[in-house]
Design an enzyme around this catalytic site. Sequence first.
Site, short mmCIF file in Angstrom:
data_model
loop_
_atom_site.label_atom_id
_atom_site.label_comp_id
_atom_site.label_asym_id
_atom_site.label_seq_id
_atom_site.Cartn_x
_atom_site.Cartn_y
_atom_site.Cartn_z
CG LEU A 109 6.34 -5.05 -2.23
CD1 LEU A 109 6.63 -6.36 -2.19
CD2 LEU A 109 5.41 -4.49 -0.79
CB CYS A 138 -1.00 0.11 1.23
SG CYS A 138 -2.27 -1.35 1.17
CB ALA A 150 -0.01 1.19 -4.18
CE LYS A 155 10.60 5.37 -10.58
NZ LYS A 155 10.82 6.06 -9.27
#
Length: 363
Positions: free
Chosen positions: A79, A14, A18, A102
């Site tokens: 992440l 999250c 995102a 990225k």
Amino acid sequence: MAENNTVRFGILGCANIARKVARAIALAPNATLCAIASRSKEKAERFAAENFLPESVRVYGSYDEVVDDPGVDAVYVPLPTCLHARWAVKAACKKKHVLVEKPAALDVAELDRILEACESNGVQFMDGAMWWHHPRTAHIEHLLSVSHSRSIGPIHFIHSTSTMPATPEFLENNIRVKPELNALGALGDLAWYCIGASLWAKGYQLPTTVTALPDAARNAGGVNLSITASLQWDQPNKTVATIRCSFLSHTSMDLSICGSNGSVHLKDFIIPYRETSASFDFTFGAKFVDLHIGWNVRPEEVHVPTNLPQESLMVQELAKLVASIRDCGSRPSTKWPEITRKTQLVVDAVNKSLELGCKPVSL
């Protein structure tokens, strides 16, 4: 065959980015968000509520639940970079297509683990550099082509910047400056765009040498906060690219490409000023007038409209590839993995040059 050829996405984590991609999935006509996970279900539920996700979106308290969900076709991985290889490989091994934020990995060895897992499992890989998917990018490609009637000609010089004025709180706590989470810092987060743009302008030909300049700034943990580097190509014509990336400067997203016949200039190449259109300055055949008191032409401002934000176009492109693989038995496209790998190779070369005291590194 999935209903209406829609590709079903799950999101692992999250992170703030995102939110943007969840919106992009909702806007893409061939994609739908069906699952979101965090390390705690409470955090995932809070994310779903704050972003007004439909009740149909399944909310999980672990990343494994998304990866194991048979109703998920593709996963987005926003992440920390140190976790990309672990979760991208897991997803690929579960036959999930992978969109990874990225920088794709900490180095090319990690990236190769991801790409090998994707290739061996027949799933599509793509990184999250969104500007590639804007129609402005394709429009400029025509001007870079030697076959175009107003081609800028062989490219001699490229300059790009990606800078932002980080707050004290960012410099203290953001994951992008934590050595245990993203050891690349500005090199991975910001220079990814500039390196990618330089490669794109050169038709994805790798540079001959890469050299970091001795003005780099690091925090106490050794993470890059600011970096300047040059890339040099010897063939088919000599080209030099300079990149400047920093968490310590005012916001800039400049890209200049200068050839023998003309030049292209953008001030917002990573994130356009507006969602609905983007522009660039194009100058062709410029000369000084008599006594050098002016120019014979002014830059032409070219506007390129778009019906979707560039992040939705990215999702749409990935979903199109996934649907072709899933529904038609197509092979995954090699274009996007190859672009990512070349970008990662240059990131690694800049990092190595820094470690060597800013000596040139050959590729």
